[in-house]
Design a protein around this motif. Structure first.
Motif, short mmCIF file in Angstrom:
data_model
loop_
_atom_site.label_atom_id
_atom_site.label_comp_id
_atom_site.label_asym_id
_atom_site.label_seq_id
_atom_site.Cartn_x
_atom_site.Cartn_y
_atom_site.Cartn_z
N GLY A 1 0.79 -1.22 0.00
CA GLY A 1 0.00 0.00 0.00
C GLY A 1 0.83 1.27 0.00
O GLY A 1 0.59 2.18 -0.79
N LEU A 2 1.82 1.33 0.88
CA LEU A 2 2.54 2.58 1.07
C LEU A 2 4.05 2.37 0.98
O LEU A 2 4.56 1.32 1.33
N LEU A 3 4.73 3.39 0.50
CA LEU A 3 6.20 3.39 0.50
C LEU A 3 6.63 3.94 1.85
O LEU A 3 6.52 5.14 2.10
N LEU A 4 7.09 3.07 2.72
CA LEU A 4 7.30 3.46 4.11
C LEU A 4 8.41 4.48 4.30
O LEU A 4 8.38 5.26 5.23
N GLU A 5 9.43 4.47 3.40
CA GLU A 5 10.51 5.44 3.60
C GLU A 5 10.21 6.79 2.97
O GLU A 5 10.97 7.73 3.12
N LYS A 6 9.12 6.85 2.21
CA LYS A 6 8.84 8.10 1.50
C LYS A 6 7.89 8.99 2.31
O LYS A 6 7.24 8.53 3.24
#
Lengths: 501, 311, 333
Positions: free
Chosen positions: A340-345
């Motif tokens: 779902g999400l790009l965690l580092e972004k």
């Protein structure tokens, strides 16, 4: 009452200038299941990590068997029998189940590894957990609930004296949860002290002996479980009275916006058909692994499929997600962190990712992006201390809200939401339920996939139930109740094909 | 060069006799730079020519780009092709001494080319250029032709025994003269590295009278850098190994490139031919054949210019 | 807020700053060392030389930044450059025979180089995205293939452009505008366009998203395979462009051409702060990385600072230091 084995005395914890725990007192006793509950961000994880030696407190004391102790490393805690099972699994994906269970403490025959013995003992532990996974299987091939069982087996193999479990049931089905509880009860009888967190208050009521409620880093209530009703717990967690969890159900119109005909995904879904009407909330129920997610992904163009998917009369090509998005159909994944999400972004980069071309071509208009983020933060009540922070540092609830904002960015007419509230606190849950109802009221059509029975029943006017890859039936109106859905989900009440309206 | 001629003559005579059917293995480094390319060119041509002339003779030619692969190649040759004789240009001396020794002990004829083994007495025949003389010839030319107090820069090759011997010879020739070596750095027998190094030498030193590029690939790079800096005519460049383009410039009396020093890649042909004769027992061919480096000047350049050689 | 929400932003902010200036600090230190060790370091000729020789690796490294950011890798660029240079030289020599030493031959030669590079990059990209083979393996394979092909084309020796043609083509490397030579101008343009593409276009954002988490990108309807393919094709095209600037320098190509360029390009990218595992890329950092690598060699040549045997060691130390400067959080977890 027995003496505590492990306790916290006025523990404070700060990260940089921000204090997140403001003096927590807390005791775990042998042979007692202690539930720690609170909203996301209340400080549960921090508390558990301090207990298990992953973090050290800024002030106050950790007391083990009456003596203050300071762990420099979680290994030291493990050596004392304090074991923590993380919500995100700590398993080496490419190693076999038995290799994981004995990782770092391999059994040896002389200088060689004793594979036979490790495999035998792993099998024994898994058997105790009623888990049918072959110990020789590689971990990345087993299902999420099985991974949870492997984690628990790993903890059992270490003769835990204190077992700390971070939302162990979030990914388990009800049956698996039941098995887990049997194990917890057994460990309790053996005198193990168990700390347990969950968002499912009925489970807390069922398994815990003692309950502690955290809110914003402060302990607001603690007592034996008998002193609390579920409502009390929820109120203590949120700090205000909770009105009804679910908004009134929306009734769909007559117009069919999505038609799914005989969709199959090899090995996962067989001949699934369903219709979705404008303004309706359709539920898809069934056990984990029944093919719900695969069906949704096939509809959304994320998996190759056979069969037809038609949005308002236009057929969607299989395996083409952009075509689906263009046609106004979007899918919100159950795997928030993995898909779902790009965690580092940052929030901004995540929000606009699916629709970048709308934000300027060839050059992205940063101001337009920021405006979209401001709107999303407001519309979805996302609480982020810093707009520039990485999404991975947000709490689960706020991540879910951002994911919703991202998915809804293209202003879709049809929204498929897979597990809308997994691992989310009750306050946020309520917001998300309201949001789903609002979307339907705006004339959008929603499909909700959920393992939580109350959620399906509370949200959906009509529920389609799946069992091992097939749609086994459909219930609507007053028939939407737990008994009917469970029967269908177990494959016990299969109706003939073509019941989908 | 003279020895090559002698050997070829001997071969012509010897092979007039009916030769035994035999298999000869040839193992040389891959064509990673100009000189090695020429080595390959000569080896292939010689093998083709001999196979055509003597159908009974069989050749196994392998090229390698590191010592490890060369060892495996040699083992394969012995194990699967049952070679009677081996011609080998060892990639490096030390790691190959053992494996070659075992082959020699099994009764196979061994000819070592150019790079000596770490231990004496293993090979039946040793054919080599003379690296000391290669450096010495260039050094001697500078001593004889430069004004006293002239300033030199030196480009070395890939750090290795070959490079060390050449520089040793060069320094020995310069000893006692009043020529000044300003700097010595490695350009790795590579045109691009030499170009870069020469650019930096030119930035660093306002006066340079001569460049010993030690290898013609390096000389090409150095010359391009000198031309770019507009300092052609200020200095001479001496390369080495007799590349076609360089010999051509000498032939035409180029001021910047007055001479060159030979290090003939055709030594491999000599070695293969002598092995064919020696291993068949047709004529005694054991011992050492050292091919000294010679100075190519405008007067004799025509003799060293081979139109169809790739180098 | 959560433990996590509270703790990380503060740490992250300071690390961003240090990460950003790390390579720049290393570059400034190197320049200061250069100035102190050699009077000629800042001379016009030396500065021009260093910048111009950085251009080949630099142009390639800009392309490599996109490939690595998208979670890929290309080991074949050095061999590819040699091969493309060989093809270009053979083509130009053949055309010169028919058309003489004329401008169209040069322009066609450039087109051929650009096209061959693009095609070679497409082949890498297609094998990686369509056949689903690991980038490391594909490009390791093509690395060997192109290196062999150039050796074969050159018959083990050196391919040289005809003398007159070489003289005619020469200004593309040695000439320039207003005292700035063409390679420097082209490198600067490529770097500026690359920086804009990385930071301000959907393509750059998509590369970072794919490198960060391919599944998330796919679920966000990013055309993962197409973006990947484009990164390799773009890199191939830039290799072609580098060759266009390289060939007029010495007018030749051999099996030693472009040796280890792939490692230098990858090193420059990483020194510049791009993550080797993908997900974050910085083109200006890559430019700084390339300059750092060039300056080390230049300074060592300009001085008798250390034994030439130790050049490699000095390079290694500077590369590691430049990367260490970016990490303020201790060992990577």
């Amino acid at each position: 009452m027995t003496d505590p084995i492990l306790s916290l005395s006025d523990v404070h914890k700060s990260f940089g200038p921000i204090e997140v725990l403001h003096g927590v007192n807390f005791a775990l006793r042998p042979g007692e299941v202690h539930a720690l509950i609170g909203e996301n961000g209340a400080g549960k994880s921090t508390t558990m990590k301090i207990l298990a030696g992953y973090l050290s407190q800024t002030d106050g004391e950790v007391i083990f068997e009456g003596n203050p102790i300071r762990f420099d490393h979680s290994d030291e805690a493990e050596d004392l029998g304090i074991i923590m099972i993380h919500q995100e699994f700590n398993l080496a994906e490419h190693l076999a189940v038995d290799q994981n269970i004995f990782l770092g403490r391999e059994l040896k025959k002389g200088w060689r590894l004793d594979h036979g013995e490790m495999r035998r003992r792993s099998a024994e532990l898994l058997q105790r957990l009623d888990c049918r996974v072959d110990p020789a299987t590689q971990v990345n091939r087993i299902s999420v609930p099985d991974k949870q069982m492997v984690e628990i087996a790993k903890a059992l193999s270490r003769d835990a004296r204190v077992l700390i479990m971070d939302e162990p049931t979030a990914v388990l089905t009800e049956r698996e949860t039941e098995v887990l509880f049997e194990q917890i009860e057994r460990l309790r009888e053996q005198g193990v002290a168990i700390l347990y967190t969950s968002h499912k208050l009925s489970e807390v009521k069922r398994i815990a002996d003692r309950v502690t409620v955290l809110r914003d880093g402060t302990m607001v209530r603690s007592g034996m479980v008998e002193e609390f009703s579920e409502h009390d717990m929820a109120t203590a967690m949120v700090g205000r009275e909770l009105s009804d969890l679910f908004p009134p159900k929306a009734e769909g119109g007559a117009e069919t916006v999505l038609e799914v005909r005989n969709v199959s995904v090899p090995g996962m879904v067989e001949n699934a058909s369903l219709n979705l009407h404008r303004g309706e909330v359709l539920g898809i129920g069934g056990l984990v692994g029944s093919g719900r997610t695969e069906l949704a992904e096939a509809i959304a163009g994320l998996r190759p499929r056979d069969g037809e998917v038609t949005v308002k009369g236009t057929a969607l090509p299989p395996g083409d997600i952009s075509a689906a998005v263009k046609a106004g159909l979007v899918y919100l994944t159950e795997d928030r962190k993995g898909a779902g999400l790009l965690l580092e972004k940052t929030l901004r980069e995540n929000l606009t990712l699916p629709l970048l071309s709308e934000f300027g071509n060839p050059l992205i208009n940063r101001r337009k992006e920021e405006a979209a983020l401001s709107k999303a933060i407001e519309d979805f009540a996302i609480r982020a201390p810093d707009r520039g922070m990485a999404v991975g540092d947000l709490s689960g609830g706020n991540q879910q809200k951002l994911l919703l904002a991202k998915t809804l960015l293209s202003n879709p007419e049809i929204v498929i939401i897979d597990e809308p509230t997994r691992g989310i606190d009750i306050g946020t849950k309520q917001q998300i339920y309201q949001l789903i109802a609002d979307l339907a009221a705006e004339g959008r059509s929603i499909i909700v996939i959920s393992s939580e029975m109350p959620e399906l029943i509370g949200l959906a006017d009509r529920v389609v139930v799946m069992h091992s890859g097939e749609i086994t039936g459909e219930v609507s109106g007053a028939d939407v109740n737990e008994q009917r859905i469970v029967k269908l989900a177990m494959g016990m009440d299969a109706e003939p094909e073509g019941t989908a309206a | 060069m003279k020895i090559t001629l002698v050997a070829t003559t001997a071969l012509a005579g010897a092979l007039a006799l009916p030769a035994f059917a035999q298999t000869i293995g040839v193992s040389i480094p891959a064509a990673t730079h100009g000189w090695a390319g020429a080595l390959n060119y000569h080896a292939e041509r010689t093998v083709e020519r001999l196979e055509e002339t003597y159908p009974d003779m069989d050749f196994v030619l392998t090229t390698t780009s590191d010592p490890g692969t060369q060892v495996s190649d040699l083992e394969d040759m012995v194990a699967t092709r049952g070679i009677d004789a081996l011609v080998v240009l060892p990639f490096e001396s030390e790691p190959l001494t053992g494996p070659i020794q075992r082959i020699a002990e099994s009764g196979t004829w061994v000819t070592v080319v150019d790079r000596g083994l770490a231990q004496d007495g293993i090979e039946d025949l040793y054919v080599a250029g003379d690296n000391m003389s290669f450096g010495q010839t260039a050094g001697q030319y500078f001593v004889d032709n430069l004004d006293s107090g002239a300033k030199l820069v030196v480009m070395r090759g890939i750090p290795s025994t070959v490079d060390n011997e050449r520089v040793e010879g060069f320094e020995a020739a310069l000893e006692g003269s009043d020529l000044e070596v300003l700097a010595m750095d490695h350009a790795n027998w590579n045109r691009d590295n030499a170009f870069t190094l020469m650019q930096d030498y030119l930035s660093r030193f306002s006066e340079i009278d001569a460049v010993w590029a030690a290898d013609d690939d390096q000389a090409v790079g150095a010359l391009a850098a000198i031309e770019q800096a507009g300092r052609s005519g200020e200095m001479i460049v001496v390369g080495g190994a007799g590349m076609k383009e360089m010999v051509d410039r000498i032939r035409n009396g180029d001021e910047t490139v007055p001479v060159n020093v030979t290090y003939p890649p055709s030594m491999i042909s000599t070695a293969i031919e002598m092995t064919a004769v020696g291993a068949s027992g047709a004529a005694p061919m054991t011992g050492e054949f050292i091919i000294a480096s010679e100075l190519i000047t405008q007067d004799n350049a025509e003799d060293y210019y081979f139109e169809d050689s790739p180098y | 807020m959560t433990d996590a929400t509270a703790k990380k932003p503060a740490a992250r902010r300071s690390s961003v700053n240090l990460q950003a200036i790390g390579p720049v600090v290393a570059l400034i230190v190197l320049v200061l060392i250069g100035i102190s060790l050699s009077d000629n370091f800042l001379s016009y000729a030396n500065v021009t030389n260093v910048l111009a020789r950085s251009a080949f690796i630099g142009i390639i490294a800009v392309g490599m930044t996109f490939v690595i950011t998208a979670g890929g890798l290309d080991l074949s660029v050095g061999s590819m450059a040699a091969f493309v240079a060989g093809v270009m030289i053979i083509a130009m020599n053949a055309m010169t025979e028919r058309m003489g030493v004329t401008l169209p031959v040069v322009l066609l030669g450039m087109l051929i180089a650009l096209f061959s590079g693009f095609a070679a990059g497409m082949i890498n990209g297609l094998l990686i995205t369509r056949a689903g083979i690991e980038a490391f393996i594909v490009t390791l394979g093509t690395m060997g293939i192109y290196r062999s092909l150039i050796t074969w084309l050159a018959d083990g020796g050196t391919l040289s452009i005809g003398y007159q043609m070489g003289e005619f083509y020469r200004p593309v490397y040695y000439g320039g505008i207003a005292g700035i030579s063409w390679p420097i101008i082209v490198f600067a343009l490529v770097a500026i366009i690359g920086e804009i593409a990385m930071r301000h276009t959907a393509f750059g954002r998509h590369c970072a998203a794919i490198g960060s988490n391919e599944k998330v990108a796919r679920y966000s309807s990013v055309a993962v395979l197409r973006v990947r393919l484009i990164t390799y094709a773009l890199l191939g095209l830039l290799v072609g462009l580098a060759v266009v600037m390289y060939v007029p320098r010495l007018g030749s190509a051999s099996s030693a051409t472009g040796l280890l360029w792939e490692l230098e390009a990858i090193a420059a990218v990483i020194i510049g702060g791009t993550l080797l595992k993908g997900g974050f890329g910085r083109v200006w950092g890559t430019v700084v990385g390339v300059l750092i690598l060039s300056l080390i060699g230049n300074i060592l040549n300009l001085t008798d600072f250390v034994s030439p045997y130790l050049n490699g060691a000095i390079q290694g130390v500077v590369i590691i230091l430049a990367v260490v400067l970016q990490r303020n959080t201790g060992p990577a977890r």
